[in-house]
Structure formats: C-alpha cells, structure tokens
Design an enzyme around this catalytic site. Sequence first.
Site, short mmCIF file in Angstrom:
data_model
loop_
_atom_site.label_atom_id
_atom_site.label_comp_id
_atom_site.label_asym_id
_atom_site.label_seq_id
_atom_site.Cartn_x
_atom_site.Cartn_y
_atom_site.Cartn_z
N LYS A 188 0.82 -1.21 0.00
CA LYS A 188 0.00 0.00 0.00
C LYS A 188 0.86 1.27 0.00
O LYS A 188 0.42 2.32 -0.45
CB LYS A 188 -0.93 0.03 1.22
CG LYS A 188 -1.81 -1.20 1.41
CD LYS A 188 -2.94 -1.27 0.42
CE LYS A 188 -4.07 -2.20 0.79
NZ LYS A 188 -3.76 -3.61 1.03
C1 LIG Z 1 -4.44 -4.78 0.64
C2 LIG Z 1 -3.65 -6.01 0.61
C3 LIG Z 1 -3.92 -7.02 -0.32
C4 LIG Z 1 -5.10 -6.98 -1.25
O1 LIG Z 1 -4.98 -5.98 -2.22
P1 LIG Z 1 -6.29 -5.47 -3.00
O2 LIG Z 1 -5.79 -4.37 -3.85
O3 LIG Z 1 -7.24 -4.99 -1.94
O4 LIG Z 1 -6.83 -6.62 -3.74
C5 LIG Z 1 -3.06 -8.12 -0.36
N1 LIG Z 1 -2.03 -8.23 0.47
C6 LIG Z 1 -1.73 -7.28 1.40
C7 LIG Z 1 -0.59 -7.47 2.30
C8 LIG Z 1 -2.53 -6.14 1.48
O5 LIG Z 1 -2.22 -5.20 2.38
#
Ligand SMILES: *Cc1c(COP(=O)(O)O)cnc(C)c1O
Length: 463
Positions: free
Chosen positions: A112
């Site tokens: 993120k």
């Molecule tokens: C948010 C997240 C995901 C999922 O990603 P999306 O874009 O919501 O599908 C997978 N792994 C981790 C560690 C995350 O923080």
Amino acid sequence: MRYVSTRGQSPAVGFVDAILAGLAPDGGLYVPEEWPTLTHSQIAAFAGKPYAHVATEVLACFVGDEIPRETLAEMCAEAYGTFTHAAVVPVKQLYPGGFLCELFHGPSLAFKDVAMQLLARISDHVLAAQKRTQTILCATSGDTGGAAVEAFRGRANTRIVAMFPDGRISEVQRRFMTTAGDDNVRCVAVSGTFDDCQAILKDALSDQSLKQSVGLSAVNSINFARIVAQAVYYFTSAVAVGAPHRPVAFSVPSGNFGDGFAGFMAKRMGLPISKIIVATNSNDILARAFQDGRYSRGAVAQTQSPAMDIQSASNFERLYFEAVRRDGVETARAFKAFNDTGVIDIPPGALATMRETFVGVSIGERETSGSIVATLNETGELIDPHTAVGMAAFRKAREITDPVVILSTAHAAKFPEAVSAACGETPVMPRSAQNLAGKAERFDRLPADADTIKAYVRAFAES
Ligand SMILES: *Cc1c(COP(=O)(O)O)cnc(C)c1O
C-alpha cells in the site's frame, strides 16, 4: 484526460477532481474516459530505468497537464525515496518460471505504501494550490491504514481518520496506525468487519453535507490515483523478466481487487500480460466470480491473511464496467442490486471478456501455511501469509507457461505470529521499523454505526 463514473450519471471531471472526490457523486468509481497506451518501444525503454522515472512516465499519461511534469517527477522521486531498497520494488527469481516482486520496502512494510506515498504528495500539492484542506476517512483491512497514516501524518492540509475492524488485524498492522503521535491523525477501532468499515465509508462519502463541510475524501483503492500508481510495478517487473518482447503473467494476492485491476489497466495500456491469477484466501468472492460467473457475497471469515478478508471487492465494479463495454446504466443496475441482494450474475459476454485476462484461485488456511513452508524449504525465502496465497495460486496454475511474477504484498515481519506458526521461524523486523513495539498507542473504540462515525469525523474536523 477526463474521468467518468462507472455508473454513468456524473459529469466528467479532471484528474485532480477525480482523486480528491474518491467516489463519484452517483456512487460509481472514476475511470479514464479512454485508456492511454504506451508503444512497444516506450515500454522496452523502461528496462533498467529508476523506478521513479517509470512512475513519472506512467502517471503523466493520466495526469495530463494538470500537474507540471517536473513537479510530478519530483513527487515520484520523493515518494520512492522513502523506500529502503535501492531498486524500490526488486524482482527476485525463486523458481524456473516464478519471480517474486517485493512491494514491501516502504515505511509500513506493505505494498500500500507504493501508491500512498505518491498520493499524499499529489494531494498536498493540489490542496495547497487550491488553498483547501481535506479530511480523509479511511477504512482499512489492516495495511491501508498504516500506509495512509505514514504518508499523511504531519501534513498541513490533511486530517486523517483511520477505521479498522477491532481485533481483526495483526498487532504490527495496528501499531503502524496507532503509534503516530501527530495531531492530524485519529484511529478508530470499529466493532465489526472490514466490510462494515467500508460500508460506513461509502455512506459517509455519499453524504453530501458531510462531504462539503469537512472536505471529506477517501484514499481506499476506490481512489483512482492509487490504481495508477500500482500499475507502475506491473511495468517495471514485467520488463525485468522479458516484456514487452514476451508475454508475462502475474499472481496477485487479492481482496478489494485494486491491485488486480491495476494489472488489467497496465494490459490495456499495452503491456503484454497474458494472465492475471486473482489469488484469494477462503474469502473467495472474486475467485468464484471468475470461476462460476456469479459474484456473490458470503460471510467474512477470519484468516491468516487479514488484508484480504473481504467479501465485497470495490474495484470489481471498474472491471465490470469495462466488461459490459462501459455501459454505465447496466453497471449502476448491477451494483445497486448487489447492495440489496449480495449477488450479481455476470452476463456471459462480460464473463468471457474477464476470463481473457483473469483466473480465480482460492487458497485455504492449510494451503497458505503449507505455501510458507514450501517456499522456505525450496528457496530459503520467508514470505508473509498474503504472499503465500499468491505463491500457492502460482503453484496451482500449471497451465500458464509464461513467466509468472508473484506480487509480494507484505513483509513477513508484519505477520510474525502466522509465519512462525506455519514454519517455526520468526521473521526479523527490518531496521526501519524496529522501534514500533515500544511506542505508545492511541485510538478510540466505536460501534459499526455510520451516524456515530460521521459525528466523530465532524467533531475532529471542527476541532
Ligand atoms: C491490501 C492487501 C492485499 C489486497 O490488495 P487489493 O488491492 O485490496 O486486492 C493483499 N495483500 C496485502 C498485504 C494487502 O495489504
């Protein structure tokens, strides 16, 4: 570049307005009026270039003339300067046809950060230029909150409220949010699931009076800037393993489908992606949608990969809109019905379009732990439970013959309990985050009730 709503009832807006609004006024998500494309030679020229350079090139296609190119380049350089690895998102070969793309070298140790570090800088720039302030309400399944708090803490034009499902995220995830001492940050433990938090967020964002009075905005992956920023590493990693001269596939640990959709977008822009494996945990709404053509919400189960404990994947609406040939009326009908009934039957033509790119694979809890163990034994890499889901899906998808890039979405040290329970090894916290455990936490507990949380946001914005 103009942006239109997936529900077809909002006026087209520019990039800046699309990212500040988050959700479109008609409840839809913004998408570009048309997909920009990069040529084979433009993509080939990304090979060996710094990550910030590629990010600037990709972003520029979407920003248009709303932010000067040099400013954009500075923001990218600054955003990716916060990463602790010189390659920003390094690609490692683990198997003959399997490559790990490490997206977790940012400040909160999850992918993120890649989008959030950039979004914070773009927002700051735009708000300062317009002499405005904003209040971000953020619903997190664990990692978005930490990344958003890290990116926006201490910024003059932004207040941020991070809501997380109480007791359903890891301690390290929580601490990345709750230990920020800055006055512009508030954290709320909501007694409910992530889907409850996301429903409250959507309610708040469609409350026009609240939106106006506090300058409410969202940084969830309904925010288009995040998706654009995530498309960048599809380019850098695919080029690292041979694109655009050969097709490349991806395995993407998925929850809200922001990351998966970013891959679709990179493909639309001209990157030769043959397949995207949408890897879910036992919360398999997405995997089932691609398998059976039925997008249907189940009960949320708690797993070792909490950031994917989601049964309502916001960005699926963006894909649906594309797959029904950008029919906003049909998209609005389908997703309003989904709100009430929890089911969408994907029309056969649209399903066929989705399946050209996407394969859904769901991975259970035992398989996830097994994947951590197998990866450690076979390659020496300690992976986190989300990455383990992507890795297990890669192992299952034997029909794919192109090189597969598995997106590694979090550092193993963010989920030490699950990792050590699986394989007996405790991952070492990177130096950059080693003081997290000693810091004081600060958060409020609130019920999963939209009115209560809206009042809380209002009070904070007016304080
Ligand atoms: C948010 C997240 C995901 C999922 O990603 P999306 O874009 O919501 O599908 C997978 N792994 C981790 C560690 C995350 O923080």
